[in-house]
Design a protein around this motif. Structure first.
Motif, PDB file in Angstrom:
ATOM      1  N   ALA A  77       0.842  -1.203   0.000  1.00 45.76           N
ATOM      2  CA  ALA A  77       0.000   0.000   0.000  1.00 45.76           C
ATOM      3  C   ALA A  77       0.875   1.251   0.000  1.00 45.76           C
ATOM      4  O   ALA A  77       0.662   2.178  -0.786  1.00 45.76           O
ATOM      5  CB  ALA A  77      -0.918  -0.005   1.217  1.00 45.76           C
ATOM      6  N   ARG A  78       1.859   1.259   0.894  1.00 38.81           N
ATOM      7  CA  ARG A  78       2.728   2.435   0.991  1.00 38.81           C
ATOM      8  C   ARG A  78       3.444   2.689  -0.332  1.00 38.81           C
ATOM      9  O   ARG A  78       3.485   3.822  -0.832  1.00 38.81           O
ATOM     10  CB  ARG A  78       3.739   2.228   2.123  1.00 38.81           C
ATOM     11  CG  ARG A  78       4.470   3.474   2.557  1.00 38.81           C
ATOM     12  CD  ARG A  78       5.625   3.157   3.508  1.00 38.81           C
ATOM     13  NE  ARG A  78       5.238   2.632   4.803  1.00 38.81           N
ATOM     14  CZ  ARG A  78       4.949   3.381   5.867  1.00 38.81           C
ATOM     15  NH1 ARG A  78       4.971   4.687   5.783  1.00 38.81           N
ATOM     16  NH2 ARG A  78       4.639   2.815   7.026  1.00 38.81           N
ATOM     17  N   GLY A  79       4.000   1.637  -0.902  1.00 35.68           N
ATOM     18  CA  GLY A  79       4.746   1.790  -2.154  1.00 35.68           C
ATOM     19  C   GLY A  79       3.862   2.213  -3.312  1.00 35.68           C
ATOM     20  O   GLY A  79       4.232   3.092  -4.107  1.00 35.68           O
ATOM     21  N   THR A  80       2.699   1.594  -3.409  1.00 31.06           N
ATOM     22  CA  THR A  80       1.802   1.851  -4.544  1.00 31.06           C
ATOM     23  C   THR A  80       1.161   3.235  -4.449  1.00 31.06           C
ATOM     24  O   THR A  80       1.151   3.996  -5.416  1.00 31.06           O
ATOM     25  CB  THR A  80       0.688   0.785  -4.582  1.00 31.06           C
ATOM     26  OG1 THR A  80       1.295  -0.503  -4.680  1.00 31.06           O
ATOM     27  CG2 THR A  80      -0.247   1.018  -5.762  1.00 31.06           C
ATOM     28  N   LEU A  81       0.642   3.552  -3.279  1.00 27.43           N
ATOM     29  CA  LEU A  81      -0.157   4.777  -3.164  1.00 27.43           C
ATOM     30  C   LEU A  81       0.713   6.030  -3.144  1.00 27.43           C
ATOM     31  O   LEU A  81       0.321   7.069  -3.681  1.00 27.43           O
ATOM     32  CB  LEU A  81      -1.053   4.704  -1.922  1.00 27.43           C
ATOM     33  CG  LEU A  81      -2.016   3.500  -1.914  1.00 27.43           C
ATOM     34  CD1 LEU A  81      -2.861   3.488  -0.652  1.00 27.43           C
ATOM     35  CD2 LEU A  81      -2.904   3.476  -3.163  1.00 27.43           C
ATOM     36  N   THR A  82       1.902   5.949  -2.545  1.00 27.25           N
ATOM     37  CA  THR A  82       2.764   7.140  -2.523  1.00 27.25           C
ATOM     38  C   THR A  82       3.345   7.447  -3.903  1.00 27.25           C
ATOM     39  O   THR A  82       3.848   8.548  -4.118  1.00 27.25           O
ATOM     40  CB  THR A  82       3.925   6.985  -1.516  1.00 27.25           C
ATOM     41  OG1 THR A  82       4.703   5.845  -1.859  1.00 27.25           O
ATOM     42  CG2 THR A  82       3.406   6.849  -0.094  1.00 27.25           C
ATOM     43  N   ALA A  83       3.279   6.503  -4.823  1.00 25.83           N
ATOM     44  CA  ALA A  83       3.795   6.744  -6.178  1.00 25.83           C
ATOM     45  C   ALA A  83       2.764   7.423  -7.076  1.00 25.83           C
ATOM     46  O   ALA A  83       3.084   7.805  -8.202  1.00 25.83           O
ATOM     47  CB  ALA A  83       4.243   5.417  -6.811  1.00 25.83           C
ATOM     48  N   ILE A  84       1.543   7.581  -6.588  1.00 27.32           N
ATOM     49  CA  ILE A  84       0.486   8.196  -7.395  1.00 27.32           C
ATOM     50  C   ILE A  84       0.588   9.717  -7.272  1.00 27.32           C
ATOM     51  O   ILE A  84       0.697  10.253  -6.162  1.00 27.32           O
ATOM     52  CB  ILE A  84      -0.900   7.691  -6.945  1.00 27.32           C
ATOM     53  CG1 ILE A  84      -0.984   6.167  -7.156  1.00 27.32           C
ATOM     54  CG2 ILE A  84      -2.019   8.408  -7.700  1.00 27.32           C
ATOM     55  CD1 ILE A  84      -2.258   5.529  -6.617  1.00 27.32           C
ATOM     56  N   PRO A  85       0.546  10.430  -8.405  1.00 24.20           N
ATOM     57  CA  PRO A  85       0.677  11.892  -8.360  1.00 24.20           C
ATOM     58  C   PRO A  85      -0.364  12.547  -7.454  1.00 24.20           C
ATOM     59  O   PRO A  85      -1.525  12.137  -7.444  1.00 24.20           O
ATOM     60  CB  PRO A  85       0.454  12.299  -9.823  1.00 24.20           C
ATOM     61  CG  PRO A  85       0.869  11.109 -10.620  1.00 24.20           C
ATOM     62  CD  PRO A  85       0.451   9.919  -9.792  1.00 24.20           C
ATOM     63  N   GLY A  86       0.085  13.546  -6.700  1.00 23.87           N
ATOM     64  CA  GLY A  86      -0.815  14.314  -5.848  1.00 23.87           C
ATOM     65  C   GLY A  86      -0.864  13.846  -4.413  1.00 23.87           C
ATOM     66  O   GLY A  86      -1.340  14.587  -3.543  1.00 23.87           O
ATOM     67  N   VAL A  87      -0.389  12.629  -4.132  1.00 25.04           N
ATOM     68  CA  VAL A  87      -0.409  12.105  -2.760  1.00 25.04           C
ATOM     69  C   VAL A  87       0.756  12.711  -1.978  1.00 25.04           C
ATOM     70  O   VAL A  87       1.909  12.562  -2.371  1.00 25.04           O
ATOM     71  CB  VAL A  87      -0.294  10.567  -2.755  1.00 25.04           C
ATOM     72  CG1 VAL A  87      -0.147  10.039  -1.331  1.00 25.04           C
ATOM     73  CG2 VAL A  87      -1.493   9.937  -3.455  1.00 25.04           C
ATOM     74  N   THR A  88       0.447  13.396  -0.877  1.00 20.71           N
ATOM     75  CA  THR A  88       1.492  13.923   0.004  1.00 20.71           C
ATOM     76  C   THR A  88       1.195  13.506   1.440  1.00 20.71           C
ATOM     77  O   THR A  88       0.061  13.133   1.772  1.00 20.71           O
ATOM     78  CB  THR A  88       1.588  15.468  -0.064  1.00 20.71           C
ATOM     79  OG1 THR A  88       0.412  16.036   0.532  1.00 20.71           O
ATOM     80  CG2 THR A  88       1.718  15.960  -1.500  1.00 20.71           C
TER      81      THR A  88
END
Lengths: 106, 106
Positions: A31-42
């Motif tokens: 989850a951490r790896g996948t979701l933090t790679a999506i643009p706009g997630v901070t």
């Protein structure tokens, strides 16, 4: 035009996996790896939910610059793929909350 | 000895008052003034809960240095008085979550 700015998207949840299991660790790491790679997630954070007043045990929190950035994340193929392949089969229960800071009156 | 450090205490709730009412504004202002004056409370924020996936509409969030500071807040007469005189009569529904940041594995 953005309707809200600085939206904190949160989801509190419980996994089907045993606490402390390798499956739990793998879910959180993916989850951490996948979701933090999506643009706009901070400001992505994984939190343990420790209040005994809820039976949900984890929380993901992320901050978007505005609601348009959040909508783009929600529709992103990496997010949709994660939901389909990991979230749906591995999450037993969850609740979402989206938070916008309210300034003091006056 | 503290068992956890940097505990974020949150409660998401809905008031008995109409949205935008003077009673709603008075509740939020009193909560902010009363709770931020209690020792140990830091980063107090009032948030609007805007996800349509929950019927709760507000959230309070505050951060404590550790669980001992949180316990002292919980037992503080100003907190207990606020709960008794304002929270119980004016809150229609609520859910608490207490969050502790989980660092990435490895």
């Amino acid at each position: 035009m953005a309707l809200v700015t600085r939206l904190q998207h949160t989801v509190v949840f419980r996994l089907v996996h045993a606490p402390g299991s390798a499956e739990e660790a793998a879910f959180l790491a993916t989850a951490r790896g996948t979701l933090t790679a999506i643009p706009g997630v901070t400001d992505f954070t994984v939190n343990r939910q420790v209040s005994p007043k809820s039976d949900l045990t984890w929380q993901f929190s992320m901050v978007f610059a505005d609601d348009a950035a959040y909508a783009a994340y929600d529709a992103h193929p990496a997010h949709r793929g994660f939901v389909e392949t990991r979230w749906v089969p591995e999450v037993a229960a969850f609740q979402e909350y989206d938070l916008v800071v309210e300034q003091p009156a006056g």
